[in-house]
Design a protein around this motif. Structure first.
Motif, PDB file in Angstrom:
ATOM      1  N   ASP A  46      33.352  46.542  42.758  1.00  0.00           N
ATOM      2  CA  ASP A  46      34.203  46.777  43.924  1.00  0.00           C
ATOM      3  C   ASP A  46      33.495  47.748  44.860  1.00  0.00           C
ATOM      4  N   GLN A  47      34.225  48.197  45.886  1.00  0.00           N
ATOM      5  CA  GLN A  47      33.695  49.131  46.877  1.00  0.00           C
ATOM      6  C   GLN A  47      34.303  50.513  46.671  1.00  0.00           C
ATOM      7  N   TYR A  48      34.243  50.997  45.473  1.00  0.00           N
ATOM      8  CA  TYR A  48      34.861  52.283  45.155  1.00  0.00           C
ATOM      9  C   TYR A  48      34.161  53.411  45.918  1.00  0.00           C
ATOM     10  N   ASN A  99      38.367  43.417  44.090  1.00  0.00           N
ATOM     11  CA  ASN A  99      37.567  43.827  42.941  1.00  0.00           C
ATOM     12  C   ASN A  99      37.448  42.658  41.973  1.00  0.00           C
ATOM     13  N   ASN A 114      36.403  41.815  37.885  1.00  0.00           N
ATOM     14  CA  ASN A 114      36.341  42.458  36.586  1.00  0.00           C
ATOM     15  C   ASN A 114      35.820  41.466  35.546  1.00  0.00           C
ATOM     16  N   THR A 122      42.756  40.975  45.160  1.00  0.00           N
ATOM     17  CA  THR A 122      42.492  41.289  46.561  1.00  0.00           C
ATOM     18  C   THR A 122      43.688  41.992  47.167  1.00  0.00           C
ATOM     19  N   SER A 176      43.669  44.004  36.854  1.00  0.00           N
ATOM     20  CA  SER A 176      42.362  44.603  37.083  1.00  0.00           C
ATOM     21  C   SER A 176      42.294  45.919  36.328  1.00  0.00           C
ATOM     22  N   THR A 219      38.594  43.709  51.240  1.00  0.00           N
ATOM     23  CA  THR A 219      38.630  44.500  50.011  1.00  0.00           C
ATOM     24  C   THR A 219      38.982  43.599  48.839  1.00  0.00           C
ATOM     25  N   ARG A 276      28.644  42.040  48.905  1.00  0.00           N
ATOM     26  CA  ARG A 276      29.450  41.234  49.821  1.00  0.00           C
ATOM     27  C   ARG A 276      28.588  40.547  50.873  1.00  0.00           C
TER      28      ARG A 276
END
Length: 445
Positions: free
Chosen positions: A135-137, A104, A106, A219, A120, A102, A174
């Motif tokens: 990101d993996q929202y 993100n 920015n 991270t 972030s 995980t 990713r």
């Protein structure tokens, strides 16, 4: 049919001409030239910083967050602002990590970079500008979202941050094995492209000039490694080199060394120069001044790191003291009770320490007794006693049981005498009964 084709060709040629007439803004760009850094220690025009790790500057890329350890942050901010309102930013990055990794990434375009730092979009308070979040929202394979803020919204305290996004698209970024390209265009509105495909566009947003570009990555426990290989900002109007405003440039002399006046942050190292090039006293003084100033900034950075470390140690100590069990209950205690409470806590802790030390001494004494004494003789004697008891039982037990049976059993002669006496008594009683019956008077009918 010929006229429309000619008109279409002219329009295409005009578009190609205007598109190709873009000038890179070197002061806010990197990766568009041969190498990122001339000396391998600093990125010209940018300031690098990190939390829980140091941002790595390689010859062809910047590693904002490493694959290990987790819970790391990295940031890169431009030292100068963008002078034009008509610009395009090309961004090449790559994200790699474990299957459950995980993190993100920015991309910022803000007025005040010092307020953001390494934050972030989830941890920043208020800011003025644009942020593009990768990101993996929502459990998706990847998503790119755009947020705008005029300084009035507190993103960290907002209960529904997703509702503030003005544009988004899905993009699995990713472990692709190749860099991903993001292009942000601030021409006739704002548009975002991913790998030459439109992500989202709006004609109602136009960003002003005079803002800073920034890159931040964060991270979690299972980290993703975010690497940036290029960030190029181009505009239709060329930017003027900064050294034109320098006195030496105006006088026609070659520019002197750049001063390290970007503190706080990672200072740029002064490049080495041969001694034969420094001939005049002014050049010698300038070189000495630059190097002393760079050393001063380095020392100031070291003291700043020590100050941050001291604050963290004090916070840890305070948290540890607050976590100690409270003996005197009640949160609304008076001032005298609050002064007595630490003493009672200290006394209780000392008592527990003494008891533990006593238990430790007893255990050590038992261990020494066990290790120092030889119990082989005692075990052999016990085994001999058990063997003797076993032999005595097997040898004398039958005779002893028979003797007990004989001693407790009744004698046979006595038994026979009792039986005979009982029979004689029965016979005598019968004879007496017969005689008395014969002597009784008889009745005749």
């Amino acid at each position: 049919m010929a006229k429309p084709r000619i008109l279409y060709s002219l329009l295409w040629l005009l578009h190609a001409t205007t598109t190709s007439a873009l000038f890179a803004l070197d002061s806010v760009s990197f990766g568009h030239q041969a190498q990122l850094s001339p000396n391998g220690r600093a990125l010209p025009g940018w300031s690098l910083s990190g939390d829980n790790h140091q941002v790595q500057l390689l010859s062809d890329r910047i590693i904002l967050t490493p694959p290990y350890p987790g819970n790391a942050r990295g940031a890169a901010w431009t030292d100068e602002t963008v002078p034009s309102e008509d610009w395009t930013a090309d961004f090449l990055f790559r994200a790699s990590g474990q299957d459950m990794g995980t993190g993100n990434l920015n991309i910022w375009y803000t007025k005040d970079k010092s307020h953001i730092g390494t934050n972030s979009v989830y941890t920043v308070d208020n800011f003025d500008g644009l942020v593009l979040v990768i990101d993996q929202y929502g459990g998706t394979g990847g998503k790119i979202r755009g947020f705008l803020n005029d300084g009035t919204q507190n993103f960290k305290a907002h209960s529904s941050l997703e509702s503030l996004a003005f544009g988004h698209c899905d993009y699995s970024y990713r472990n692709l094995g190749r860099p991903s390209n993001i292009r942000i265009s601030n021409r006739n509105g704002l548009s975002v492209f991913v790998d030459d495909k439109e992500c989202f566009r709006t004609d109602r947003v136009t960003l002003p000039s005079g803002y800073h570009f920034g890159l931040t990555a964060a991270t979690a426990d299972n980290p993703d490694s975010f690497e940036v290989s290029k960030f190029t900002v181009s505009s239709s109007s060329p930017s003027q080199p900064q050294h034109l405003n320098h006195p030496a440039a105006r006088s026609g002399l070659p520019p002197t060394l750049e001063k390290l006046d970007r503190f706080p942050g990672s200072p740029e190292a002064v490049p080495d120069r041969p001694a034969d090039e420094i001939k005049s006293q002014e050049d010698q003084f300038a070189d000495l001044h630059n190097r002393l100033q760079g050393m001063t900034h380095q020392v100031a950075n070291i003291f700043g790191e020590f100050d941050i470390l001291q604050r963290k140690i004090e916070e840890k100590h305070e948290a540890l003291m607050n976590a100690l069990p409270s003996i005197a209950g009640g949160s609304a205690a008076s001032g005298s009770e609050q002064q007595v409470q630490p003493r009672e806590n200290t006394a209780a802790i000392d008592e527990i320490r003494r008891k533990m030390e006593g238990m430790e001494r007893v255990l050590q004494q038992i261990q020494r007794d066990i290790e120092g004494k030889d119990y082989k003789e005692h075990i052999n004697g016990l085994q001999m006693a058990v063997d003797g008891l076993k032999g005595g039982l097997t040898e004398h037990l039958p005779d002893t049981v028979a003797m007990l049976i004989r001693a407790s059993a009744p004698r046979m002669g006595m038994f026979v005498f009792v039986v005979l006496a009982f029979q004689v008594m029965l016979v005598g009683a019968y004879v007496v009964y017969k005689r008395r019956r014969d002597r009784m008077p008889k009745k005749y009918l």
